[in-house]
Design an enzyme around this catalytic site. Structure first.
Site, PDB file in Angstrom:
ATOM      1  N   TRP A 189       3.496  -9.034   3.620  1.00  0.00           N
ATOM      2  CA  TRP A 189       2.296  -8.198   3.706  1.00  0.00           C
ATOM      3  C   TRP A 189       2.619  -6.918   4.499  1.00  0.00           C
ATOM      4  CZ3 TRP A 189      -0.360  -6.590   8.120  1.00  0.00           C
ATOM      5  CH2 TRP A 189      -1.545  -5.884   7.861  1.00  0.00           C
ATOM      6  N   ASP A 356     -15.848   0.072   0.461  1.00  0.00           N
ATOM      7  CA  ASP A 356     -14.962  -1.102   0.515  1.00  0.00           C
ATOM      8  C   ASP A 356     -15.748  -2.326   0.974  1.00  0.00           C
ATOM      9  OD1 ASP A 356     -12.373  -2.686   1.445  1.00  0.00           O
ATOM     10  OD2 ASP A 356     -11.643  -0.966   0.312  1.00  0.00           O
ATOM     11  N   ASP A 357     -15.059  -3.281   1.538  1.00  0.00           N
ATOM     12  CA  ASP A 357     -15.608  -4.577   1.943  1.00  0.00           C
ATOM     13  C   ASP A 357     -16.811  -4.419   2.883  1.00  0.00           C
ATOM     14  OD1 ASP A 357     -15.828  -7.238   2.398  1.00  0.00           O
ATOM     15  OD2 ASP A 357     -13.839  -7.511   3.253  1.00  0.00           O
ATOM     16  N   ARG A 433      -7.712 -16.231   6.076  1.00  0.00           N
ATOM     17  CA  ARG A 433      -8.723 -15.184   6.273  1.00  0.00           C
ATOM     18  C   ARG A 433     -10.130 -15.778   6.070  1.00  0.00           C
ATOM     19  NH1 ARG A 433     -10.222  -9.378   3.688  1.00  0.00           N
ATOM     20  NH2 ARG A 433     -10.198  -8.202   5.607  1.00  0.00           N
ATOM     21  N   TRP A 467     -10.511  -4.308  -7.056  1.00  0.00           N
ATOM     22  CA  TRP A 467     -10.557  -5.772  -7.256  1.00  0.00           C
ATOM     23  C   TRP A 467      -9.521  -6.398  -6.329  1.00  0.00           C
ATOM     24  CZ3 TRP A 467     -12.810  -8.479 -11.766  1.00  0.00           C
ATOM     25  CH2 TRP A 467     -12.502  -9.835 -11.803  1.00  0.00           C
ATOM     26  N   ASP A 468      -9.999  -7.025  -5.259  1.00  0.00           N
ATOM     27  CA  ASP A 468      -9.087  -7.517  -4.219  1.00  0.00           C
ATOM     28  C   ASP A 468      -8.853  -9.016  -4.345  1.00  0.00           C
ATOM     29  OD1 ASP A 468      -7.484  -7.354  -1.985  1.00  0.00           O
ATOM     30  OD2 ASP A 468      -8.973  -6.342  -0.754  1.00  0.00           O
ATOM     31  N   MET A 469      -7.863  -9.518  -3.643  1.00  0.00           N
ATOM     32  CA  MET A 469      -7.516 -10.948  -3.629  1.00  0.00           C
ATOM     33  C   MET A 469      -6.693 -11.163  -2.372  1.00  0.00           C
ATOM     34  SD  MET A 469      -5.539 -13.609  -4.194  1.00  0.00           S
ATOM     35  CE  MET A 469      -3.927 -13.278  -4.845  1.00  0.00           C
ATOM     36  N   ASP A 535      -1.195  -2.466   2.217  1.00  0.00           N
ATOM     37  CA  ASP A 535      -2.144  -2.237   3.309  1.00  0.00           C
ATOM     38  C   ASP A 535      -1.498  -1.410   4.415  1.00  0.00           C
ATOM     39  OD1 ASP A 535      -4.412  -3.346   2.319  1.00  0.00           O
ATOM     40  OD2 ASP A 535      -4.200  -5.273   3.337  1.00  0.00           O
TER      41      ASP A 535
END
Ligand code: GLA
Length: 712
Positions: A189, A356-357, A433, A467-469, A535
């Site tokens: 990551w 975003d989120d 998470r 589209w996140d994961m 990220d």
């Protein structure tokens, strides 16, 4: 492009050939993959040499053995002792595949539920097992201009009983020797796709993911390059998968110094039942070869992705400059704050505002609400419709973040459907998470997500979706399917959901993401034409990430943002111009609190965006070259060649005192053509053989950007 003469099959692209032969006993031999060959007869190639300890399939006194033969689709149990490409569960684990028939098709047969390259001439070779009614169809598609050949495999069960596939590699390529270096893109990551090179040795080596996603750790790409291959010269093979789940690339160097490369779904924790009269398709493998070194190989891959994988409205369209609020506010935003950010964004020339989120359910931190895809009216009182209108009125498009494969245990969805996530019986559900993974193998889960996202995407003028994961799998299991099928069925379910939503909303620009680049692969790119690269938004860290990513993926697929200093991942200070220069070698975006910047910085950003817009089509779609590798020293350089301009990026890393003058040598220019740079005119050959003069400068992490105008 596809020929069959006697027992020889040959596939030709512009610069490559792929040649196979049906052996005297019906096995499919691999004769050649690489540079284009015009030879038609191969009688003296690969003679059978008797080896001590070899097995001889028909016991007919001949020397015939598979042990040292180059094979097209090897199996276990028949005198070939190397890594098999196909294994069925016992008692059907001994196979003997021989040639049965073939078809040459003008139109490619698309794969069942799986993404793959667009239509192309295709060869199907049907192999059958000598003892059971098993048909194995090897499917080859030929992309002439891109110098790419794709392969996939279809297993048809013609028996009266169920069979269980335990290993099915999408491709298996045998090479005549072992003098290659293996290059792969590995990391973790925020440090994705760093370039790793290693020499092949006798035995087995490879890369893999068993994390449910193609992974930050190893990208599904492997290159075999001849010893001494550079960016410009030498044989380089690239192999990758159009697949987003577990994969394995395994390379075996055998005792006779031959090399086998297999690539496909990871066989560990995989088994798939095929019922009588049913079939199973493997994902597609994409293979290319170039004698023009690593840049040549990458350019073939880029052309294939741009022409044959990307689809929809944005396939050829310039990508908008966006502002994403994530690093500006994280979860802590109000509508007022968002509108203030949008005001500044509009002022500097940003075109798309991305929320975003944190906009849904009770999501004020990462501990809750994934799965509850309805608007948090406390934060966004006028809903998505009201907010998107307000943003549109400022002259900006509006976009939204979602993470539809996940569920938070603290959510209404989980309370109602605890059985909808992947889980293995009574075992703990390990959170990562604070979230669990929905079981996309289940139709009702797919339908729920499609329904709720459709409602959201319809609820305002949404023109972009991220589209996140954000986690890897654990405790793999499902109440519906055998545990060995779940992860592949999850990916099939994911592709189905992506297919429906991207077709239903053709005007939305979708950007894939998985904690940055945890799923940067062609499977995602088939549905979503760009991916959030990492990220890690630090301009200096990004050089290695984008350099590595470029081995397989073109710059137009890489989301790349200018963020704040000190950088949030590494605390580093870099200049606004370095951040901008690095970001424009992907699709430019901004991800920082514009309301906290000085007027002077805002003016700089405005000028940068203005300059970018005037050339972005060429920057995004031009031909990309790696000039200097950041993995080999303090410097890095890239080039993008367009129709009107050539663009060059240069990074000098850590400053050193009394440093040397350096020269950046460009590539593939026309020798006699004139190029202007800062008022001077240079010929192509000057720029390629002498280069652009770079004077030493003080300060760490400095970059230069050159735009050379092509004069004639
Ligand atoms: C992931 C993404 C980030 C951001 C966060 C939001 O980490 O990669 O860009 O969207 O999720 O939670």
């Amino acid at each position: 492009m596809i020929k069959k003469e006697k027992n020889i099959f040959s596939l030709h692209t512009l610069n490559t050939s792929y040649i196979m032969r049906v052996s005297e006993k019906g096995h499919l031999e691999h004769l050649h993959y690489g540079a284009r060959i015009h030879q038609k007869h191969f009688d003296t190639l690969q003679p059978i040499v008797r080896k001590p300890w070899s097995g001889h399939p028909d016991n007919d006194g001949s020397d015939y053995t598979l042990e040292s033969m180059l094979l097209e689709y090897p199996v276990f149990g028949q005198t070939d002792y190397r890594l098999p490409a196909l294994t069925l569960a016992a008692p059907y684990n001994n196979l003997n595949l021989v040639f049965d028939d073939f078809d040459i098709l003008e139109d490619k047969v698309m794969l069942d539920g799986l993404p793959c390259g667009s239509n192309a001439p295709t060869l199907h070779i049907h192999l059958v097992d000598k003892h059971m009614k098993l048909k194995v169809t090897l499917m080859y598609s030929v992309y002439e201009k891109e110098d790419v050949i794709t392969r996939a495999v279809r297993i048809s069960n013609l028996t009266e009983h169920n069979i269980h596939i335990e290993k099915i590699m999408s491709t298996s390529i045998d090479f005549r020797d072992k003098d290659y270096e293996m290059i792969h893109l590995s990391g973790t990551w925020a440090r994705e796709r760093h370039v790793v090179k290693r020499k092949l040795v006798q035995g087995i080596q490879g890369i893999e993911s068993n994390r449910g996603n193609s992974s930050h750790q190893h990208n599904p790409f492997v290159c075999l390059a001849r010893k001494g291959t550079t960016e410009d010269f030498g044989d380089a093979y690239g192999c990758s998968l159009v697949y987003s789940g577990n994969f394995k690339a395994e390379i075996e160097v055998d005792a006779f110094e031959q090399t086998r490369l297999n690539m496909g779904i990871h066989p560990d924790h995989f088994t798939f039942e095929v019922k009588p009269n049913e079939s199973f398709d493997s994902p597609e493998a994409v293979m290319t070869y170039s004698y023009k070194g690593l840049n040549g190989m990458s350019q073939n891959c880029h052309a294939f992705i741009k022409n044959r994988i990307l689809r929809g409205k944005y396939k050829h369209q310039p990508r908008p400059v966006l502002l994403n609020n994530w690093e500006a506010t994280y979860f802590d935003f109000t509508e007022e704050k968002l509108l203030a950010l949008a005001d500044k964004a509009a002022q500097v020339g940003v075109e798309l505002f991305v929320l975003d989120d944190g906009w849904f359910g009770e999501r004020n931190n990462d501990q809750t609400s994934l799965g509850d895809w309805f608007v948090n009216m406390k934060k966004i009182p006028k809903g998505i419709d009201g907010l998107s209108k307000a943003i549109n009125e400022k002259g900006l498009k509006f976009g939204l973040w979602v993470e539809p494969e996940m569920v938070s245990p603290k959510s209404i969805l989980y309370q109602n459907h605890p059985e909808w996530c992947l889980h293995a019986g009574d075992r703990t559900r390990s959170e990562c998470r604070n979230q669990l993974i929905l079981d996309y193998s289940k139709l009702e889960v797919q339908e729920y997500i499609i329904h709720h996202l459709t409602e959201i995407f319809k609820s305002g003028n949404i023109e972009y979706v991220k589209w996140d994961m954000n986690r890897s799998v654990t405790e793999v299991g499902s109440t519906l399917y055998h545990h060995g099928e779940v992860l592949h069925r999850f990916i099939l379910g994911l592709y189905q959901v992506m297919k429906v939503l991207t077709e239903r909303f053709p005007n939305i620009l979708f950007e894939g993401c998985a904690g940055g680049g945890g799923r940067f692969d062609m499977g995602i790119l088939y549905y979503m034409p760009q991916i959030w690269t990492s990220d890690d938004t630090d301009a200096y860290e990004r050089i290695k990430i984008q350099h590595g990513t470029s081995f397989m993926y073109p710059q137009v697929t890489m989301g790349s943002h200018v963020s704040a200093v000190p950088n949030h991942q590494v605390d580093r200070f870099t200049s606004l111009s370095s951040r901008y220069h690095t970001a424009i070698f992907g699709n430019l975006g901004y991800e920082l609190d514009l309301t906290s910047l000085t007027e002077e910085d805002l003016q700089i950003i405005k000028a940068q965006i203005g300059a970018y817009k005037s050339v972005r089509s060429e920057l995004q779609y031009g031909t990309f070259y790696r000039l200097i590798s950041p993995f080999e020293g303090n410097f890095a350089a890239w080039q993008i060649s367009g129709e009107q301009n050539v663009y060059v990026y240069y990074s000098r890393g850590i400053a050193s005192p009394n440093d040397s003058i350096r020269y950046i040598k460009l590539k593939d220019l026309k020798p006699k053509t004139a190029y202007s740079l800062n008022g001077e005119v240079y010929t192509g050959d000057y720029l390629m053989h002498i280069g652009i003069t770079v004077l030493p400068k003080k300060g760490d992490y400095g970059t230069e950007f050159y735009q050379l105008n092509i004069l004639d």
